[in-house]
Design an enzyme around this catalytic site. Sequence first.
Site, short mmCIF file in Angstrom:
data_model
loop_
_atom_site.label_atom_id
_atom_site.label_comp_id
_atom_site.label_asym_id
_atom_site.label_seq_id
_atom_site.Cartn_x
_atom_site.Cartn_y
_atom_site.Cartn_z
N CYS A 155 0.83 -1.20 0.00
CA CYS A 155 0.00 0.00 0.00
C CYS A 155 0.87 1.26 0.00
CB CYS A 155 -0.97 -0.05 1.18
SG CYS A 155 -2.41 1.03 0.97
N HIS A 200 -3.66 -5.61 1.37
CA HIS A 200 -3.41 -5.91 2.78
C HIS A 200 -4.00 -7.26 3.15
CE1 HIS A 200 -1.93 -2.00 4.17
NE2 HIS A 200 -2.86 -1.42 3.44
#
Length: 481
Positions: A330, A427
């Site tokens: 991310c 994630h």
Amino acid sequence: MSRALMIQGTGSNVGKSVLVAGLCRAARLRGLSVAPFKPQNMSNNAAVTSDGGEIGRAQALQALACGLAPHTDMNPVLLKPETEVGAQVVVQGRRVATVKARDYAGMKPALMAPVLESFGRLRSAHGLVLVEGAGSPAEVNLRAGDIANMGFAVAAGVPVVLAGDIDRGGVIAQIVGTQAVLDAEDAARVRGFLINKFRGDPSLFDDGYRLIEAHTGWRGFGVLPWFAEAARLPAEDALDLRSGGSGKFHIVCLAFSRIANFDDLDPLAAEPGVRLTMLRAGAALPGDADLVILPGSKSTRGDLAYLRAQGWDVDLAAHVRRGGRILGICGGFQMMGRVVRDPQGIEGPAGETEGLGLLDVETVMTPDKRLTETDAVHAGTGVAFRGYEIHIGATEGPDRARPFAHVDGRPEGAVSADGRIAGSYLHGMFRDDAFRQAWLAAEGARSSDFAYGETVERTLDALAAHMEAHLDLDALFAAAE
């Protein structure tokens, strides 16, 4: 009739989140329909919910303890710090503003309505709602407009049990002092107290326990000994992330100042073949690191500056020259490109920051946040897994031609030509046992048949049994109204 009970603490980090998780599991094991609730949370560790929003990770764990899917009603106000003085405000799962702390005080009165609305929906759907406070009700300077502690308890008519942390010392003063500063209406909400994190023989505190009862007039619900297995549960606070493990494969994670959604690390840290080091400010990257993780960040450009201030950019370059591997997740993925542009000032002052140049990609921040659970197939191993996305910004560039994974047939993430540097927006991928084992094996680590999800479930059961053994849960649940 639906009932509710609120656990408030004498301070931050006294164990409220774990206490509520344990109570949720204990209530579920007793056959009760139970749900968690936290009116206001402050955390950059968020979970994507079944209704497409986000809540604090602690409430997602509590939902798991209840056997429920996470829902935005479980944490209607989430504050996500972006700077030392400002935070993103998420209401019922959606970002509504980024404000400074002083300005947020003016917003709070208007937030009581959605808080009570979410609470009401949970009460209508479950027989018991267990509520977690935030910080401490002893912060009476924040009482006006409060939605997190006594302000909520009074508005919703919910009784309170006060938890004190004996491990940090001064627990008698914590509890007696809290009563001393509460006004009469707030103090009347309190049904009793419990002592958390006791090490040694609990009977040694008998005199102190009776002293608290005598000074406050509140009944005690018990003394809970230290529960070491809590370390196996997902961490809510970045300060709870610890180095650990004794495996041969050395993973080093850079502990950014605004590290976010770090639940990626928990399953890796629990792997027998892995040694995890959380690299804190002022420390150099160990020369024996096999893999470096650049985790998520709530402020990508801000943490790029932080990374450089630690000298980690130089360390990473040396790590690459030694043949080391890097994974960016991310915000960490965004940092690895040539540049991060934020023309609208979404995460701070408008502008752009030179990236680390580890991947041939560029990122542009956009106001739209992507919040979704995602099914993917890892390009390197061909193993399918489920993760989640919770980010702003879009990343493009030549290295995207070599994706980290495929999502619905489209490429996701990027990998360098030599395969040693990879980035992804996904994630939670390492919670998937089959993928984690395949990925570790491909990275050169010893994989195992360790089942992360089962370990969390067993730990919640053990926590509930621990609380049943040491607290008067019959009386505590009876205090719910």
